[in-house]
Design a protein around this motif. Structure first.
Motif, PDB file in Angstrom:
ATOM      1  N   THR A  57       0.855  -1.183   0.000  1.00  0.00           N
ATOM      2  CA  THR A  57       0.000   0.000   0.000  1.00  0.00           C
ATOM      3  C   THR A  57       0.892   1.233   0.000  1.00  0.00           C
ATOM      4  OG1 THR A  57      -1.687  -1.191   1.253  1.00  0.00           O
ATOM      5  CG2 THR A  57      -1.870   1.206   1.172  1.00  0.00           C
ATOM      6  N   ASP A  58       0.782   2.051  -1.024  1.00  0.00           N
ATOM      7  CA  ASP A  58       1.703   3.175  -1.206  1.00  0.00           C
ATOM      8  C   ASP A  58       1.042   4.491  -0.787  1.00  0.00           C
ATOM      9  OD1 ASP A  58       4.356   3.503  -1.859  1.00  0.00           O
ATOM     10  OD2 ASP A  58       4.000   3.960  -3.954  1.00  0.00           O
ATOM     11  N   GLY A  59       1.778   5.599  -0.973  1.00  0.00           N
ATOM     12  CA  GLY A  59       1.195   6.919  -0.792  1.00  0.00           C
ATOM     13  C   GLY A  59       1.627   7.661   0.453  1.00  0.00           C
ATOM     14  N   THR A  60       2.613   7.126   1.203  1.00  0.00           N
ATOM     15  CA  THR A  60       3.111   7.844   2.375  1.00  0.00           C
ATOM     16  C   THR A  60       4.619   8.047   2.240  1.00  0.00           C
ATOM     17  OG1 THR A  60       3.448   5.784   3.614  1.00  0.00           O
ATOM     18  CG2 THR A  60       1.353   6.911   3.914  1.00  0.00           C
ATOM     19  N   GLU A  61       5.083   9.251   2.475  1.00  0.00           N
ATOM     20  CA  GLU A  61       6.509   9.522   2.397  1.00  0.00           C
ATOM     21  C   GLU A  61       7.230   8.712   3.480  1.00  0.00           C
ATOM     22  OE1 GLU A  61       9.595  13.305   2.209  1.00  0.00           O
ATOM     23  OE2 GLU A  61       7.445  13.587   1.892  1.00  0.00           O
ATOM     24  N   GLY A  62       8.288   8.016   3.083  1.00  0.00           N
ATOM     25  CA  GLY A  62       8.975   7.133   4.011  1.00  0.00           C
ATOM     26  C   GLY A  62       8.399   5.730   4.034  1.00  0.00           C
ATOM     27  N   TRP A  63       7.384   5.487   3.203  1.00  0.00           N
ATOM     28  CA  TRP A  63       6.766   4.154   3.083  1.00  0.00           C
ATOM     29  C   TRP A  63       6.317   3.624   4.454  1.00  0.00           C
ATOM     30  CZ3 TRP A  63      12.038   4.475   1.194  1.00  0.00           C
ATOM     31  CH2 TRP A  63      12.128   4.910  -0.131  1.00  0.00           C
ATOM     32  N   LEU A  64       5.395   4.347   5.095  1.00  0.00           N
ATOM     33  CA  LEU A  64       4.969   4.026   6.455  1.00  0.00           C
ATOM     34  C   LEU A  64       3.647   3.260   6.503  1.00  0.00           C
ATOM     35  CD1 LEU A  64       5.915   7.403   8.207  1.00  0.00           C
ATOM     36  CD2 LEU A  64       7.240   5.277   8.113  1.00  0.00           C
ATOM     37  N   SER A  65       3.305   2.554   5.456  1.00  0.00           N
ATOM     38  CA  SER A  65       2.037   1.819   5.428  1.00  0.00           C
ATOM     39  C   SER A  65       1.978   0.783   6.549  1.00  0.00           C
ATOM     40  CB  SER A  65       1.843   1.145   4.074  1.00  0.00           C
ATOM     41  OG  SER A  65       2.942   0.309   3.771  1.00  0.00           O
ATOM     42  N   THR A  66       0.765   0.445   6.949  1.00  0.00           N
ATOM     43  CA  THR A  66       0.578  -0.424   8.119  1.00  0.00           C
ATOM     44  C   THR A  66      -0.204  -1.703   7.815  1.00  0.00           C
ATOM     45  OG1 THR A  66      -1.469   0.716   8.760  1.00  0.00           O
ATOM     46  CG2 THR A  66       0.605   1.574   9.650  1.00  0.00           C
TER      47      THR A  66
END
Length: 327
Positions: A57-66
């Motif tokens: 799941t993409d779309g967060t700077e730093g790749w912080l998906s959970t």
């Protein structure tokens, strides 16, 4: 004068550009992404009569998906969301974020889901490709710092004899034979190596007795992000990098094409490569979208360059027949 005119006509005809030269390939209008929204690092698989995609799941700077999702399709073109299949804060005790780069394998009627979390590698198990997946270990399968490089990007190849091999690592590639339970291995048996250009996203396949190890070069935030491969006679190597690399790279409006997986359409010698690219328009290394393209081999078994502008084939597993779908 007659001969002069004839000479000029012949000269113009010989030097005139061909139709292909006058009409170069359109590199400004790429096929639509396979999935809506931003998803990266896709693992493509076929189970039964259904195709599945397991992305980051993409779309967060730093790749912080959970969390991780699963998508299903009967034809490789129309995809249905199966929802969240693994939620780190809910389902794990050892990680809450950085849910990256999953892969799936099946053995003995179970489905084993390998993934990156908190820069370690975990494994979860389910009775169905869509989950629910449960953590059988309560800890990472491969812990951060246990081996050289960053402990991410797992992939498992189940060989014809049922033996399974785990590949993983950023900065350094690792391979080890898994135990029959699919959730353990001997750390002393891990082989470490680094093919020229290797960065991350290793993927292994077997075709006609030959083993192919593929990986991504450069950084996923780099528009030059691309895929190369090597071959071997054993799943453990040694792997020799092939000529003609990279076999997947961006072109025109397509940037950062990489971190892929490959699937053989059951019962055929047709292959599909799943990968991500910068979202079009306005994407970058944190906003990427999942795409599918055909992948082919030549008569000698070399992987041919993938055309990121070629539409995927709409194909049923049941019939093995396909037709071209317009982008």
């Amino acid at each position: 004068m007659r001969y002069l005119i004839l000479s000029l006509v012949i000269s113009c005809w010989v030097s005139a550009p061909s139709v292909a030269q006058r009409a170069p390939a359109d590199t400004l209008h790429a096929p639509a992404a396979a999935l809506p929204g931003v998803y990266a690092d896709p693992h493509l698989a076929a189970f039964g009569q259904t195709y599945y995609l397991y992305p980051t799941t993409d779309g967060t700077e730093g790749w912080l998906s959970t969390s991780f999702t699963c998508w299903s399709s009967k034809d490789l073109v129309n995809w249905k969301s199966e929802g969240v299949i693994l939620d780190l804060p809910r389902d794990l005790t050892w990680a809450t974020q950085r849910a990256w780069a999953p892969a799936i394998a099946t053995r003995n009627g179970k489905y084993y889901y390998y993934y990156s979390a908190a820069q370690s590698i975990g494994v979860a198990v389910a009775d169905k490709p869509t989950g629910p997946f449960k953590d059988p270990l309560g800890k990472p399968l491969v812990a951060k710092g246990q081996f050289q490089g960053q402990t991410i990007d797992p992939m498992v190849l189940v060989d014809d004899d049922g033996a399974a091999y785990l590949y993983f690592g950023q900065g350094m590639c690792h391979v080890v034979k898994l135990n029959p339970d699919m959730i353990s291995f001997d750390p002393a048996a891990v082989v470490e190596f680094k093919p020229a250009g290797y960065n991350e996203g290793s993927f292994a396949l077997k075709r006609q007795g030959k083993y192919y190890l593929m990986w991504s070069e450069y950084d996923t935030r780099d528009p030059r992000y691309s895929v190369a491969y090597a071959t071997a006679d054993s799943p453990m190597g040694p792997f020799v990098k092939a000529l003609g690399n990279p076999i997947l790279k961006g072109k025109g409006v397509v940037k950062g094409a990489g971190h892929h997986s490959v699937m053989q359409i059951p019962g055929t010698d047709q292959w599909v490569i799943a990968y991500h690219r910068f979202k079009i328009p306005g994407g970058n290394g944190y906003n990427r979208e999942t795409c599918l393209s055909p992948m082919r081999f030549d008569a000698q078994g070399n992987i041919l360059p993938v055309d990121v502008f070629e539409p995927v084939q709409k194909t049923s597993i049941k019939t093995g027949k396909s037709r071209t779908v317009r982008p």
